[in-house]
Design a protein around this motif. Structure first.
Motif, mmCIF file in Angstrom:
data_model
loop_
_atom_site.group_PDB
_atom_site.id
_atom_site.type_symbol
_atom_site.label_atom_id
_atom_site.label_comp_id
_atom_site.label_asym_id
_atom_site.label_seq_id
_atom_site.Cartn_x
_atom_site.Cartn_y
_atom_site.Cartn_z
ATOM 1 N N GLY A 79 0.815 -1.210 0.000
ATOM 2 C CA GLY A 79 0.000 0.000 0.000
ATOM 3 C C GLY A 79 0.847 1.258 0.000
ATOM 4 O O GLY A 79 0.472 2.277 -0.591
ATOM 5 N N LEU A 80 2.001 1.215 0.657
ATOM 6 C CA LEU A 80 2.906 2.364 0.686
ATOM 7 C C LEU A 80 3.818 2.406 -0.535
ATOM 8 O O LEU A 80 4.606 3.348 -0.689
ATOM 9 C CB LEU A 80 3.764 2.318 1.964
ATOM 10 N N GLY A 81 3.705 1.383 -1.372
ATOM 11 C CA GLY A 81 4.514 1.371 -2.586
ATOM 12 C C GLY A 81 5.981 1.113 -2.333
ATOM 13 O O GLY A 81 6.833 1.545 -3.126
ATOM 14 N N ARG A 82 6.298 0.406 -1.259
ATOM 15 C CA ARG A 82 7.697 0.153 -0.925
ATOM 16 C C ARG A 82 8.193 -1.095 -1.656
ATOM 17 O O ARG A 82 7.466 -2.058 -1.845
ATOM 18 C CB ARG A 82 7.875 -0.033 0.577
ATOM 19 N N PRO A 83 9.452 -1.106 -2.047
ATOM 20 C CA PRO A 83 10.027 -2.279 -2.725
ATOM 21 C C PRO A 83 10.333 -3.377 -1.701
ATOM 22 O O PRO A 83 10.338 -3.130 -0.491
ATOM 23 C CB PRO A 83 11.309 -1.721 -3.343
ATOM 24 N N PRO A 84 10.598 -4.587 -2.162
ATOM 25 C CA PRO A 84 11.007 -5.644 -1.223
ATOM 26 C C PRO A 84 12.278 -5.242 -0.488
ATOM 27 O O PRO A 84 13.150 -4.563 -1.044
ATOM 28 C CB PRO A 84 11.253 -6.855 -2.128
ATOM 29 N N GLY A 85 12.353 -5.650 0.784
ATOM 30 C CA GLY A 85 13.501 -5.286 1.595
ATOM 31 C C GLY A 85 13.880 -6.387 2.566
ATOM 32 O O GLY A 85 13.379 -7.515 2.517
ATOM 33 N N PHE A 86 14.768 -6.024 3.469
ATOM 34 C CA PHE A 86 15.266 -6.985 4.458
ATOM 35 C C PHE A 86 14.146 -7.497 5.353
ATOM 36 O O PHE A 86 14.173 -8.634 5.815
ATOM 37 C CB PHE A 86 16.367 -6.306 5.301
ATOM 38 N N SER A 87 13.132 -6.676 5.604
ATOM 39 C CA SER A 87 12.030 -7.062 6.483
ATOM 40 C C SER A 87 11.285 -8.294 5.981
ATOM 41 O O SER A 87 10.738 -9.071 6.778
ATOM 42 C CB SER A 87 11.041 -5.895 6.634
ATOM 43 N N ASP A 88 11.259 -8.478 4.652
ATOM 44 C CA ASP A 88 10.491 -9.588 4.085
ATOM 45 C C ASP A 88 11.066 -10.957 4.446
ATOM 46 O O ASP A 88 10.397 -11.980 4.251
ATOM 47 C CB ASP A 88 10.429 -9.441 2.565
ATOM 48 N N ILE A 89 12.293 -10.992 4.963
ATOM 49 C CA ILE A 89 12.877 -12.277 5.369
ATOM 50 C C ILE A 89 12.035 -12.933 6.461
ATOM 51 O O ILE A 89 11.977 -14.159 6.578
ATOM 52 C CB ILE A 89 14.331 -12.065 5.840
ATOM 53 N N ALA A 90 11.352 -12.110 7.264
ATOM 54 C CA ALA A 90 10.532 -12.653 8.352
ATOM 55 C C ALA A 90 9.425 -13.565 7.827
ATOM 56 O O ALA A 90 8.940 -14.432 8.554
ATOM 57 C CB ALA A 90 9.926 -11.510 9.163
ATOM 58 N N ILE A 91 9.011 -13.380 6.577
ATOM 59 C CA ILE A 91 7.945 -14.209 6.013
ATOM 60 C C ILE A 91 8.326 -15.689 6.037
ATOM 61 O O ILE A 91 7.499 -16.558 6.333
ATOM 62 C CB ILE A 91 7.621 -13.755 4.580
ATOM 63 N N PHE A 92 9.588 -15.978 5.760
ATOM 64 C CA PHE A 92 10.029 -17.374 5.744
ATOM 65 C C PHE A 92 9.930 -18.003 7.144
ATOM 66 O O PHE A 92 9.516 -19.153 7.295
ATOM 67 C CB PHE A 92 11.456 -17.469 5.205
ATOM 68 N N GLY A 93 10.331 -17.233 8.147
ATOM 69 C CA GLY A 93 10.221 -17.743 9.513
ATOM 70 C C GLY A 93 8.779 -17.975 9.937
ATOM 71 O O GLY A 93 8.463 -18.942 10.643
ATOM 72 N N VAL A 94 7.869 -17.099 9.500
ATOM 73 C CA VAL A 94 6.454 -17.244 9.856
ATOM 74 C C VAL A 94 5.857 -18.472 9.179
ATOM 75 O O VAL A 94 5.120 -19.253 9.798
ATOM 76 C CB VAL A 94 5.682 -15.967 9.481
ATOM 77 N N LEU A 95 6.158 -18.652 7.875
ATOM 78 C CA LEU A 95 5.643 -19.829 7.176
ATOM 79 C C LEU A 95 6.165 -21.124 7.797
ATOM 80 O O LEU A 95 5.445 -22.121 7.926
ATOM 81 C CB LEU A 95 6.018 -19.770 5.695
ATOM 82 N N TYR A 96 7.434 -21.130 8.206
ATOM 83 C CA TYR A 96 8.004 -22.289 8.886
ATOM 84 C C TYR A 96 7.237 -22.587 10.178
ATOM 85 O O TYR A 96 6.906 -23.745 10.477
ATOM 86 C CB TYR A 96 9.479 -22.033 9.191
#
Length: 393
Positions: A79-96
């Motif tokens: 929504g803020l139009g931000r590009p992918p960043g370091f924060s997105d790494i957390a997605i892998f931990g959440v899915l795990y």
């Protein structure tokens, strides 16, 4: 919704989340070049990092909430139009975490998120403000498909690792539950065995003591020597019973091996106690044991004879009691007969309402692989059993 965690695990997750928030916020600011450019962009990066850090903090305690926070962070980021960043790494931990620790619904919600997430990532990167490149077209379609496969593989890999961990955890829990159930079953069997031995020892010894006490009371004035002999038998029987009871109580208190158990060599002592109680006892052993029978068969024979003779002492008419033992190569047959006292109800316990003694004898015979019958036959009460002995040692 909330899984119980140890305090150390909870503190570890919170510390990891705080460190991740600080590193992710700084890294995203450096990557996007907003450290000095725009305060708004810097703050928006902090908000996105906060969502993902919060998801990491609760990923093990509440995987479902963590998945919701991760989706919320992703939507805010787009929504803020931000590009992918370091924060997105957390997605892998959440899915795990959803695959490893989540409920069944969260487990499958995590799997669906890998597929939907890969599609959302592809669409956002191909049509977003940073990577528009003219949007989707036949020219960019191969790149979009490649991006979809790469994103799906990365997300699905983290979820699959969590699923494997979940399977290992379930297997360990099942194994531990099976071990506990087996230990409880063994303990219960041991308690039943000790209770059965306790009943046999106490019931037989008390029957002998009561019979001798009655004899001593009647002979006290007429025959002092008989009274003295009866009191001596009472003392010997009581000491022997006390030693047996102490042994059984020791087995109850401590997880040790079985103590010494009676064998057929101890039958003569048992017969002597019955005869000392004033009961004529006739023993017939034909054929004799063709060797050394198995210990289990010897113990079963001793305990069944002990309980049958105890019943004869308690419920018989003090008439003759006959014992017959026949040791064959593959089985042993035993029979105890005694006359029923006048007015007694089938020598105490009946077939329709058996007492603990008859139940214990039947259990011993069944555990040894044999069978036992106890019933009144005319004016006699007959206990007969057949036990397998196998090949003599």
């Amino acid at each position: 919704m909330l899984r119980p965690l140890k305090p150390a695990q909870l503190v570890t997750d919170v510390v990891v989340a705080v460190v991740f928030f600080a590193v992710a916020w700084a890294a995203d600011a450096v990557i996007t070049g907003t450290v000095a450019d725009s305060t708004t962009a810097l703050l928006s990066g902090g908000v996105v990092a906060l969502f993902f850090a919060a998801a990491l903090a609760v990923r093990r305690m509440a995987p479902g909430i963590a998945l919701a926070l991760a989706w919320a962070g992703a939507l805010v980021q787009m929504g803020l139009g931000r590009p992918p960043g370091f924060s997105d790494i957390a997605i892998f931990g959440v899915l795990y975490a959803t695959a490893a620790y989540g409920t069944t619904r969260v487990y499958w919600a995590g799997f669906a998120s890998t597929l939907v997430g890969a599609l959302v990532i592809t669409v956002y990167l191909m049509a977003g403000p940073y990577y528009a490149g003219g949007g989707l077209s036949w020219r960019t379609l191969p790149l979009a498909l490649l991006m979809l496969v790469a994103a799906g593989f990365a997300l699905l890999l983290s979820w699959t690792v969590g699923a494997l961990v979940r399977t290992a955890l379930r297997a360990r829990q099942n194994r531990e539950a099976q071990q506990r159930a087996e230990a409880e079953a063994v303990a219960e069997q041991e308690r039943v065995r000790i209770a059965r031995d306790m009943h046999d020892v106490v019931a037989h010894s008390l029957a002998v003591v009561i019979a001798q006490a009655d004899g001593a009371r009647y002979a006290a004035g007429a025959d002092p020597d008989a009274a003295t002999a009866a009191l001596s038998t009472i003392s010997t029987t009581a000491r022997s019973a006390l030693a047996d009871v102490r042994l059984l109580l020791t087995q109850l208190r401590h997880s040790q091996g079985d103590g010494p158990q009676p064998t057929i060599a101890d039958l003569e002592t048992l017969y002597a106690q019955v005869r000392a109680a004033g009961v004529p006892l006739r023993v017939d052993v034909d054929p004799a044991p063709p060797g050394e029978p198995p210990a289990a068969a010897q113990l079963a024979v001793y305990r069944i004879l002990q309980e049958a003779l105890t019943n004869a002492l308690r419920h018989g008419d003090r008439g003759p009691v006959s014992v017959r033992l026949a040791w064959h190569p593959e089985r042993v047959e035993l029979e105890v007969r005694n006359r029923v006292a006048a007015g007694a109800a089938a020598a105490g316990p009946s077939v329709s309402s058996p007492g603990h003694g008859l139940i214990g004898m039947r259990e011993r015979a069944q555990l040894a692989g044999g069978r036992l019958e106890a019933a009144a036959s005319g004016d006699e009460f007959v206990v007969s059993a057949t036990l397998p002995v196998g090949v003599p040692a």
